[in-house]
Every structure is written in structure tokens, then in C-alpha cells.
Design a protein around this motif. Structure first.
Motif, PDB file in Angstrom:
ATOM      1  N   ALA A  38       0.850  -1.204   0.000  1.00  0.00           N
ATOM      2  CA  ALA A  38       0.000   0.000   0.000  1.00  0.00           C
ATOM      3  C   ALA A  38       0.883   1.250   0.000  1.00  0.00           C
ATOM      4  O   ALA A  38       0.603   2.226  -0.710  1.00  0.00           O
ATOM      5  CB  ALA A  38      -0.906  -0.016   1.229  1.00  0.00           C
ATOM      6  N   TRP A  39       1.955   1.194   0.762  1.00  0.00           N
ATOM      7  CA  TRP A  39       2.920   2.306   0.818  1.00  0.00           C
ATOM      8  C   TRP A  39       3.561   2.519  -0.560  1.00  0.00           C
ATOM      9  O   TRP A  39       3.620   3.641  -1.065  1.00  0.00           O
ATOM     10  CB  TRP A  39       3.968   1.973   1.895  1.00  0.00           C
ATOM     11  N   ILE A  44       3.925   5.349  -6.148  1.00  0.00           N
ATOM     12  CA  ILE A  44       3.990   5.314  -7.621  1.00  0.00           C
ATOM     13  C   ILE A  44       2.700   5.831  -8.285  1.00  0.00           C
ATOM     14  O   ILE A  44       2.702   6.083  -9.484  1.00  0.00           O
ATOM     15  CB  ILE A  44       4.319   3.898  -8.164  1.00  0.00           C
ATOM     16  N   ALA A  45       1.628   6.006  -7.513  1.00  0.00           N
ATOM     17  CA  ALA A  45       0.333   6.410  -8.103  1.00  0.00           C
ATOM     18  C   ALA A  45       0.437   7.700  -8.923  1.00  0.00           C
ATOM     19  O   ALA A  45      -0.062   7.741 -10.067  1.00  0.00           O
ATOM     20  CB  ALA A  45      -0.730   6.530  -7.015  1.00  0.00           C
ATOM     21  N   SER A 125      11.793  -6.418  -1.217  1.00  0.00           N
ATOM     22  CA  SER A 125      11.942  -5.724  -2.513  1.00  0.00           C
ATOM     23  C   SER A 125      10.965  -4.565  -2.609  1.00  0.00           C
ATOM     24  O   SER A 125      11.310  -3.472  -3.089  1.00  0.00           O
ATOM     25  CB  SER A 125      11.681  -6.669  -3.683  1.00  0.00           C
ATOM     26  N   ALA A 126       9.710  -4.792  -2.163  1.00  0.00           N
ATOM     27  CA  ALA A 126       8.704  -3.731  -2.223  1.00  0.00           C
ATOM     28  C   ALA A 126       9.110  -2.555  -1.336  1.00  0.00           C
ATOM     29  O   ALA A 126       8.939  -1.387  -1.713  1.00  0.00           O
ATOM     30  CB  ALA A 126       7.347  -4.278  -1.796  1.00  0.00           C
ATOM     31  N   ALA A 127       9.693  -2.857  -0.166  1.00  0.00           N
ATOM     32  CA  ALA A 127      10.115  -1.795   0.760  1.00  0.00           C
ATOM     33  C   ALA A 127      11.246  -0.975   0.145  1.00  0.00           C
ATOM     34  O   ALA A 127      11.244   0.257   0.220  1.00  0.00           O
ATOM     35  CB  ALA A 127      10.551  -2.413   2.088  1.00  0.00           C
ATOM     36  N   ILE A 128      12.197  -1.661  -0.497  1.00  0.00           N
ATOM     37  CA  ILE A 128      13.315  -0.949  -1.134  1.00  0.00           C
ATOM     38  C   ILE A 128      12.777  -0.049  -2.260  1.00  0.00           C
ATOM     39  O   ILE A 128      13.170   1.107  -2.399  1.00  0.00           O
ATOM     40  CB  ILE A 128      14.374  -1.943  -1.671  1.00  0.00           C
ATOM     41  N   ALA A 129      11.809  -0.584  -3.050  1.00  0.00           N
ATOM     42  CA  ALA A 129      11.235   0.188  -4.167  1.00  0.00           C
ATOM     43  C   ALA A 129      10.521   1.438  -3.655  1.00  0.00           C
ATOM     44  O   ALA A 129      10.571   2.493  -4.288  1.00  0.00           O
ATOM     45  CB  ALA A 129      10.278  -0.685  -4.962  1.00  0.00           C
ATOM     46  N   ALA A 130       9.870   1.326  -2.494  1.00  0.00           N
ATOM     47  CA  ALA A 130       9.148   2.479  -1.942  1.00  0.00           C
ATOM     48  C   ALA A 130      10.108   3.573  -1.491  1.00  0.00           C
ATOM     49  O   ALA A 130       9.726   4.739  -1.375  1.00  0.00           O
ATOM     50  CB  ALA A 130       8.273   2.023  -0.778  1.00  0.00           C
ATOM     51  N   LEU A 131      11.347   3.195  -1.221  1.00  0.00           N
ATOM     52  CA  LEU A 131      12.340   4.167  -0.738  1.00  0.00           C
ATOM     53  C   LEU A 131      13.155   4.800  -1.871  1.00  0.00           C
ATOM     54  O   LEU A 131      13.998   5.652  -1.623  1.00  0.00           O
ATOM     55  CB  LEU A 131      13.306   3.473   0.246  1.00  0.00           C
ATOM     56  N   LEU A 141      11.590   1.585 -12.200  1.00  0.00           N
ATOM     57  CA  LEU A 141      12.022   0.480 -11.325  1.00  0.00           C
ATOM     58  C   LEU A 141      10.997   0.197 -10.232  1.00  0.00           C
ATOM     59  O   LEU A 141      10.691  -0.960  -9.927  1.00  0.00           O
ATOM     60  CB  LEU A 141      13.371   0.829 -10.683  1.00  0.00           C
ATOM     61  N   ALA A 142      10.453   1.288  -9.643  1.00  0.00           N
ATOM     62  CA  ALA A 142       9.477   1.118  -8.552  1.00  0.00           C
ATOM     63  C   ALA A 142       8.191   0.482  -9.086  1.00  0.00           C
ATOM     64  O   ALA A 142       7.633  -0.422  -8.458  1.00  0.00           O
ATOM     65  CB  ALA A 142       9.184   2.465  -7.903  1.00  0.00           C
ATOM     66  N   ALA A 143       7.724   0.945 -10.287  1.00  0.00           N
ATOM     67  CA  ALA A 143       6.492   0.390 -10.860  1.00  0.00           C
ATOM     68  C   ALA A 143       6.703  -1.073 -11.255  1.00  0.00           C
ATOM     69  O   ALA A 143       5.822  -1.919 -11.060  1.00  0.00           O
ATOM     70  CB  ALA A 143       6.062   1.212 -12.074  1.00  0.00           C
ATOM     71  N   MET A 144       7.887  -1.362 -11.796  1.00  0.00           N
ATOM     72  CA  MET A 144       8.218  -2.740 -12.156  1.00  0.00           C
ATOM     73  C   MET A 144       8.201  -3.634 -10.911  1.00  0.00           C
ATOM     74  O   MET A 144       7.640  -4.736 -10.929  1.00  0.00           O
ATOM     75  CB  MET A 144       9.610  -2.768 -12.804  1.00  0.00           C
ATOM     76  N   THR A 145       8.799  -3.135  -9.839  1.00  0.00           N
ATOM     77  CA  THR A 145       8.854  -3.918  -8.591  1.00  0.00           C
ATOM     78  C   THR A 145       7.451  -4.142  -8.033  1.00  0.00           C
ATOM     79  O   THR A 145       7.146  -5.228  -7.524  1.00  0.00           O
ATOM     80  CB  THR A 145       9.740  -3.212  -7.546  1.00  0.00           C
ATOM     81  N   PHE A 146       6.606  -3.113  -8.153  1.00  0.00           N
ATOM     82  CA  PHE A 146       5.226  -3.254  -7.662  1.00  0.00           C
ATOM     83  C   PHE A 146       4.515  -4.402  -8.401  1.00  0.00           C
ATOM     84  O   PHE A 146       3.920  -5.284  -7.784  1.00  0.00           O
ATOM     85  CB  PHE A 146       4.465  -1.937  -7.850  1.00  0.00           C
ATOM     86  N   ALA A 147       4.617  -4.373  -9.760  1.00  0.00           N
ATOM     87  CA  ALA A 147       3.963  -5.423 -10.561  1.00  0.00           C
ATOM     88  C   ALA A 147       4.575  -6.791 -10.251  1.00  0.00           C
ATOM     89  O   ALA A 147       3.866  -7.797 -10.164  1.00  0.00           O
ATOM     90  CB  ALA A 147       4.100  -5.113 -12.041  1.00  0.00           C
ATOM     91  N   MET A 148       5.896  -6.811 -10.084  1.00  0.00           N
ATOM     92  CA  MET A 148       6.583  -8.073  -9.793  1.00  0.00           C
ATOM     93  C   MET A 148       6.090  -8.660  -8.461  1.00  0.00           C
ATOM     94  O   MET A 148       5.751  -9.845  -8.381  1.00  0.00           O
ATOM     95  CB  MET A 148       8.101  -7.834  -9.742  1.00  0.00           C
TER      96      MET A 148
END
Ligand code: ZN
Ligand code: ZN
Length: 280
Positions: A38-39, A44-45, A125-131, A141-148
Motif C-alpha cells: 500500500a505504501w 507510484i500512483a 523488494s517492495a520496501a526498497i522500491a518504496a524508498l 524500477l518502482a512500478a516494475m517492482t510493484f507489478a513483480m
């Protein structure tokens, strides 16, 4: 291959390995995953609204990365280690051993048992992408990680549907379109000695990784340096040794490139004779 003496672990003992502690760990993992995702989505929204096509490309790459990740983790858990290992053995390796002995067991798993493991794997991975900082590349990269991470979350559910006799209607539609793991495709992995087609999100990479001898090469390298026998714990030492000595899969017949001759029109030499600098 038919004469392989596959020796698998006792199904009941494997089931008893699913303890209260493991279940609590799975509940915590699902909770942590939901919060972190959710974070990440809130981060990325704005980028999705601003650049939807870039986001779409990132989501696609994320889906393929998840398929690869599912294959890699599945291969690791199938091939190495034992359920006796602390933490990882009980939480990760045991369910994979159990799945080869009784492939219908997954269809009896509830939401927590189905999804706990994958939530645990994908949350960091999601936490790292959020940072990640702002910027187009970081957004990708963040959007890719979210989908992944979302596809990794779906992976065990897709896998479960692939083993169900009557999955939900919408799941069957997605299976037929190969947008989630199709059952007949996954059945290839469940043929002894369980040594190919590890990807279980959509399965798109399975044939390619098999033909490229990807996991087989990794096994040879790891076995060379550690002296371990791949999948010894899963199918027994004798069968594992036979499988390890199997010849590599044949390379695909690449289509031959046929260059058709081009008939030049009669007046073309005049045009071709002009230099680029000459104006008309
Ligand atoms: Zn497997
Ligand atoms: Zn399966």
C-alpha cells in the motif's frame, strides 16, 4: 528415465512440519506485505497517472521478472537443502517437498498457507522500491517492482488453480489465454524427476530456460564447487545421480534465415547512381 528409483519423503511427516509457529510467521508476512505494498502504491500512483504507458511497460517487465523469480526460487527449493534446515527448511523447502509427494495438497491450503511464503519473499523488494528517489528511471524500477511483487503474490494462487480439478471460471479463462500458469503446461514439471519447467507464475520462460540449459548449468557449477548432489533430498541419492548425469536438452532448431533475391526495377540504377548530396 522410467527406471529411476525415485525415493520421496514421507508425506505425513512433511505435513506435520507445518507448525503453529510457521503459521504465525505466515500471518505476519501477509500483514507486512499488505502494508508495504500500500505504501509503494501510494508512492507510484502519481507517476502512473502522469505516464501510463511507461507504467504499462514497467508492469510487463515486472510480470516477466516474477515468472523468472518464481522459477528461480522453485528451482532452489526443489534442488538444494532439506526441510530440516532452520527457518528456511520449514518455511520454504518443506512445502516444495510436500508438493512433489502430494500435488493435490496445495488445493487444500487456505489463504494464509497459500500466500504467506510469497509475501515474506517479496516484502523486502517492495520496501526498497518504496524508498527509491524521484525520477523517471526510479519510477520505472518502482512500478516494475510493484507489478513483480503483485505477480509473486498471485503465483501460489495461480499454481493452486493449476492443480484444481475445477478452478473458478475466470481462472480457467486466464489459464486458456496463458495469462496465468496453464495446468497442462505445469504438468510437465510434475513428471519425475521434477527437473524442468520451474516457473509457476505464467510459465512463459519455461521452454526458453530449459532449452538454454539455464538451471542445468547452474546445478553443474554449484555441484562442482560444493560437492552437493542436486535434488538428492527430493528424489533420493541414486535417482539424483542419474539425473545429474543426464545429457543436456537438445538445442532448438533455429529457423534458417532465407534471403530472397530482390529483382531491381529497370530504371533503379539511374536512381541508385545519384549521390546523396545531389538534390533532385
Ligand atoms: Zn517442484
Ligand atoms: Zn505444482
Amino acid at each position: 528415465m522410467k527406471d529411476l528409483e525415485i525415493r520421496q519423503r514421507d508425506c505425513r511427516a512433511l505435513r506435520e512440519g507445518y507448525s503453529r509457529a510457521v503459521r504465525n510467521f505466515e500471518i505476519a508476512s501477509i500483514g507486512g506485505y499488505a502494508l508495504v505494498m500500500a505504501w509503494l502504491l501510494s508512492k507510484i500512483a502519481p507517476g502512473i497517472a502522469e505516464n501510463p504507458f511507461l507504467a504499462l511497460a514497467a508492469f510487463m517487465v515486472g510480470l516477466i521478472a516474477a515468472d523468472f523469480g518464481s522459477g528461480f526460487v522453485h528451482w532452489m527449493a526443489d534442488t538444494w537443502g532439506t526441510p530440516e534446515w532452520p527457518i528456511i527448511g520449514k518455511a520454504l523447502i518443506r512445502p516444495f517437498r510436500e508438493h512433489h509427494v502430494d500435488q493435490k495438497e496445495i488445493t487444500r491450503h487456505d489463504f494464509i498457507e497459500t500466500n504467506g511464503n510469497n509475501c515474506f519473499i517479496s516484502t523486502p523488494s517492495a520496501a526498497i522500491a518504496a524508498l527509491l528517489p524521484d525520477g523517471t528511471v526510479w519510477f520505472f524500477l518502482a512500478a516494475m517492482t510493484f507489478a513483480m511483487c503483485l505477480a509473486i503474490f498471485g503465483t501460489n494462487q495461480f499454481h493452486k488453480w493449476a492443480h484444481m480439478d475445477t478452478p473458478p471460471r475466470y481462472a480457467r479463462v486466464l489459464q486458456r489465454a496463458s495469462l496465468i500458469l496453464p495446468p497442462d503446461h505445469h504438468a510437465v514439471h510434475h513428471t519425475a524427476p521434477y527437473a524442468k519447467y520451474y516457473c509457476i507464475t505464467v510459465g512463459w520462460l519455461n521452454e526458453g530456460l530449459f532449452r538454454l540449459r539455464f538451471f542445468q548449468t547452474l546445478e553443474k557449477i554449484i555441484a562442482h564447487f560444493t560437492g552437493l548432489i542436486p535434488r538428492e533430498d527430493d528424489i533420493g541419492k541414486r535417482a539424483a545421480l542419474v539425473v545429474a548425469e543426464q545429457p543436456p536438452p537438445p538445442l532448438p532448431d533455429l529457423p534458417k534465415m532465407v534471403l530472397t533475391s530482390i529483382e531491381l526495377p529497370l530504371d533503379l540504377p539511374e536512381v541508385a547512381g545519384r549521390s546523396m548530396a545531389e538534390p533532385d
